[in-house]
Design an enzyme around this catalytic site. Structure first.
Site, short mmCIF file in Angstrom:
data_model
loop_
_atom_site.label_atom_id
_atom_site.label_comp_id
_atom_site.label_asym_id
_atom_site.label_seq_id
_atom_site.Cartn_x
_atom_site.Cartn_y
_atom_site.Cartn_z
N CYS A 231 -5.36 -18.32 5.83
CA CYS A 231 -4.86 -17.51 4.71
C CYS A 231 -3.46 -17.00 4.98
O CYS A 231 -2.57 -17.15 4.17
CB CYS A 231 -5.80 -16.34 4.46
SG CYS A 231 -6.13 -15.38 5.93
N GLU B 47 -9.98 -9.85 0.39
CA GLU B 47 -8.94 -10.56 1.16
C GLU B 47 -8.79 -11.93 0.52
O GLU B 47 -9.62 -12.81 0.72
CB GLU B 47 -9.40 -10.72 2.63
CG GLU B 47 -9.52 -9.42 3.38
CD GLU B 47 -8.18 -8.82 3.80
OE1 GLU B 47 -7.13 -9.39 3.46
OE2 GLU B 47 -8.20 -7.76 4.45
P1 NAD Z 1 -13.64 -19.70 -2.40
O1 NAD Z 1 -13.21 -18.52 -3.18
O2 NAD Z 1 -13.78 -20.99 -3.08
O3 NAD Z 1 -15.05 -19.43 -1.71
C1 NAD Z 1 -15.25 -18.30 -0.87
C2 NAD Z 1 -16.71 -17.87 -0.94
O4 NAD Z 1 -17.00 -17.36 -2.23
C3 NAD Z 1 -17.72 -18.98 -0.66
O5 NAD Z 1 -18.71 -18.45 0.20
C4 NAD Z 1 -18.27 -19.27 -2.04
O6 NAD Z 1 -19.59 -19.77 -2.02
C5 NAD Z 1 -18.24 -17.90 -2.66
N1 NAD Z 1 -18.28 -17.88 -4.14
C6 NAD Z 1 -17.90 -18.85 -5.01
N2 NAD Z 1 -18.05 -18.40 -6.27
C7 NAD Z 1 -18.52 -17.14 -6.21
C8 NAD Z 1 -18.84 -16.14 -7.17
N3 NAD Z 1 -18.71 -16.37 -8.49
N4 NAD Z 1 -19.27 -14.94 -6.74
C9 NAD Z 1 -19.37 -14.68 -5.43
N5 NAD Z 1 -19.10 -15.58 -4.46
C10 NAD Z 1 -18.66 -16.79 -4.84
O7 NAD Z 1 -12.61 -19.80 -1.17
P2 NAD Z 1 -12.54 -20.93 -0.04
O8 NAD Z 1 -12.04 -22.19 -0.67
O9 NAD Z 1 -13.81 -20.95 0.73
O10 NAD Z 1 -11.43 -20.33 0.93
C11 NAD Z 1 -10.07 -20.63 0.81
C12 NAD Z 1 -9.34 -19.47 0.17
O11 NAD Z 1 -9.63 -18.27 0.89
C13 NAD Z 1 -7.84 -19.62 0.23
O12 NAD Z 1 -7.27 -19.21 -0.98
C14 NAD Z 1 -7.42 -18.66 1.35
O13 NAD Z 1 -6.11 -18.21 1.27
C15 NAD Z 1 -8.42 -17.58 1.19
N6 NAD Z 1 -8.58 -16.81 2.44
C16 NAD Z 1 -8.11 -15.52 2.48
C17 NAD Z 1 -8.19 -14.80 3.67
C18 NAD Z 1 -7.66 -13.39 3.76
O14 NAD Z 1 -7.93 -12.72 4.74
N7 NAD Z 1 -6.93 -12.90 2.77
C19 NAD Z 1 -8.78 -15.38 4.80
C20 NAD Z 1 -9.25 -16.70 4.71
C21 NAD Z 1 -9.15 -17.39 3.51
#
Ligand code: NAD
Length: 477
Positions: free
Chosen positions: A286, A252
């Site tokens: 999101c 997602e």
């Molecule tokens: P992010 O991708 O920076 O981080 C999300 C998670 O991934 C964190 O827990 C982080 O520690 C982890 N992470 C970072 N690098 C990683 C790696 N290499 N491998 C595995 N995990 C890793 O996202 P964010 O800034 O926390 O959230 C905002 C983004 O999330 C926005 O783009 C938003 O649109 C999206 N989002 C999508 C949905 C949906 O349902 N589609 C819902 C909420 C947020």
């Protein structure tokens, strides 16, 4: 540390915090994004801790996977009761750490959604599907547990999105190892402590840590399926690191949802719903409306109506009951939003309201901002701003609006506003996982949700969501 049943009273804020904080002298300070005050200290786990959690989850899953759907659903309903008993403590923790106000569609709403999604996951019927039953024989499709589901979440809706991952996974007989965002670990640890009062020992582990720990979970051989919610770039990294174990994935990812206001729409009547479609959780959602396309015939009236609504929505410290909008959760996000609004201003766009954050404030407050007379290719329109700044773009014919809505690489949510029949015809032409009509972002536990294009793949919620955290198995005789 991540699964023990707490000895403190987790229905109070102090008891909940005591149950989840790092031991004396350890952990990282989490600060309230509204005030800069320290909320508590979050533990940070190592890869060895992760290995131990996965191994305990594997053991716990053996018994859990043998239980019937009815037995597992009964536990999920008790987990929902536990969330409700701790609702105020959870909402306060969430408000302090994430920044979102208690009221409006924010912290109390999010905790309520956790209970609702747990109950919904418990309620779905999932019978084996008889595929063939004739003289040639019989074939039945069943859904069996994957084993351990790994989950990784973002910081915007940390409790609710965790439940979206945990509830269906448990219902389908899996154990869960969940890594929360490093920006909101206490919220998810708090949720975990509440759920673990009723879940069998070892079934749910919350493992706080940074991106490296997420990468280790993604590559872990003991994890059969990974549910990820976060940015598109991290989703791409996850696909790469999941390749060696051929892990099943639900991704997602980010979006940049378009909303199209059709000619003839009653702009005054829809203004408040359009506002909340865009500004829910202060725009850090999101599937929030992030670019609004309005027909030229009512462009000025729509702008005026939105300004009227925006002026009446108080923003401030989350624990103050009157507020319905809060700060950005972190400085990085604040900088993204202010940088994009500045680019819009520099390009000659008109700031209708907001756009001028206070200097030297203790929190990350960015004012509610509406930007008019902006080109479709301006970065504030073309990039996901993920904050309280909505660009309003004028269009002259609906084909142009549809082309603009479909012009980006992402496709999560979208909406069309106006006459229902006209809106449905336009909705059919939009490239997104969901198109809402006369509403935006109205997720429902009974209705599958997921993105297309670069917004990811796989479905959450509903029976489809249950199937996606299970292995399809055909038995034929
Ligand atoms: P992010 O991708 O920076 O981080 C999300 C998670 O991934 C964190 O827990 C982080 O520690 C982890 N992470 C970072 N690098 C990683 C790696 N290499 N491998 C595995 N995990 C890793 O996202 P964010 O800034 O926390 O959230 C905002 C983004 O999330 C926005 O783009 C938003 O649109 C999206 N989002 C999508 C949905 C949906 O349902 N589609 C819902 C909420 C947020």
């Amino acid at each position: 540390m991540t699964t023990e049943t707490s000895t403190t009273d987790v229905t109070t804020f102090d008891g909940l915090l005591a149950a989840i904080q790092a031991p004396e002298g350890q952990g990282v300070e989490m600060k309230d994004p509204a005030t800069g005050a320290v909320v508590g200290k979050a533990p940070v786990l190592s890869e060895a801790d992760l290995d131990a959690a996965v191994s305990r989850a594997q053991q716990a899953q053996r018994g859990w996977g043998q239980k019937s759907h009815a037995e597992r659903s009964e536990v999920l309903n008790r987990a929902a009761d536990a969330v409700e008993a701790s609702a105020e403590a959870l909402a306060e923790l969430l408000s302090r750490e994430q920044g979102k106000p208690l009221n409006g569609p924010n912290a109390r709403f999010e905790v309520g959604a956790c209970a609702a999604w747990l109950r919904a996951a418990a309620a779905f019927e999932l019978e084996p599907e008889v595929l063939v039953d004739d003289e040639s024989g019989k074939a039945v499709l069943e859904y069996v547990p994957v084993g351990v589901v790994g989950a990784i979440g973002p910081w915007n809706w940390p409790m609710m999105i965790s439940v979206w991952q945990i509830a269906p996974s448990l219902r389908m007989g899996n154990a869960v190892v969940l890594k929360p965002s490093e920006y909101t670990p206490l919220s998810v640890l708090g949720l975990g402590a509440v759920l673990n009062q009723v879940l069998p020992e070892g079934l749910l582990h919350v493992v706080p840590g940074g991106g490296e720990l997420g990468a280790a979970l993604t590559a872990h051989r003991g994890v059969g399926k990974l549910m990820f919610t976060g940015s598109t770039s991290t989703g791409q990294a996850i696909i790469r690191s999941a390749a060696d174990t051929l892990k099943r994935l639900t991704l997602e990812l980010g979006g940049n949802d378009a909303g199209i206001v059709l000619p003839g729409a009653d702009v005054k009547a829809i203004a408040e719903d359009v506002f909340w479609g865009a500004f829910i959780n202060t725009g850090q959602t999101c599937a929030a409306l992030k670019r609004l396309y309005v027909h030229e015939s009512q462009y000025d009236r729509m702008c005026e109506a939105l300004v009227q609504v925006a002026q009446n929505m108080p923003m401030g410290v989350g624990l103050e009951e009157q507020n319905v909008l809060g700060p950005l959760q972190n400085k990085q996000q604040f900088d993204i939003v202010s940088g994009l609004v500045e680019k819009a201003r520099d390009a000659g766009a008109r700031i209708l309201i907001g756009g001028d954050p206070e200097a030297d404030q203790p929190g990350h407050f960015y004012p509610t901002t509406l930007v008019a007379d902006i080109d479709n290719d301006n970065p504030l329109v073309a990039q996901e701003q993920f904050g309280p700044a909505l660009p309003i773009v004028k269009y002259t014919d609906v084909d142009q609006a549809v082309a603009w809505a479909n012009g980006l690489e992402v496709g999560l949510g979208s909406s069309v506003w106006g006459d229902q029949d006209d809106a449905r015809a336009v909705a059919a032409r939009i490239e997104a996982g969901t198109t809402w009509i006369n509403k935006h972002g109205a997720v429902d536990p009974r209705i599958p949700f997921g993105g297309v294009k670069m917004s990811g793949f796989g479905l959450e919620f509903g029976v489809d969501g249950l199937k996606s955290v299970a292995l399809p198995k055909v038995v034929s005789w």
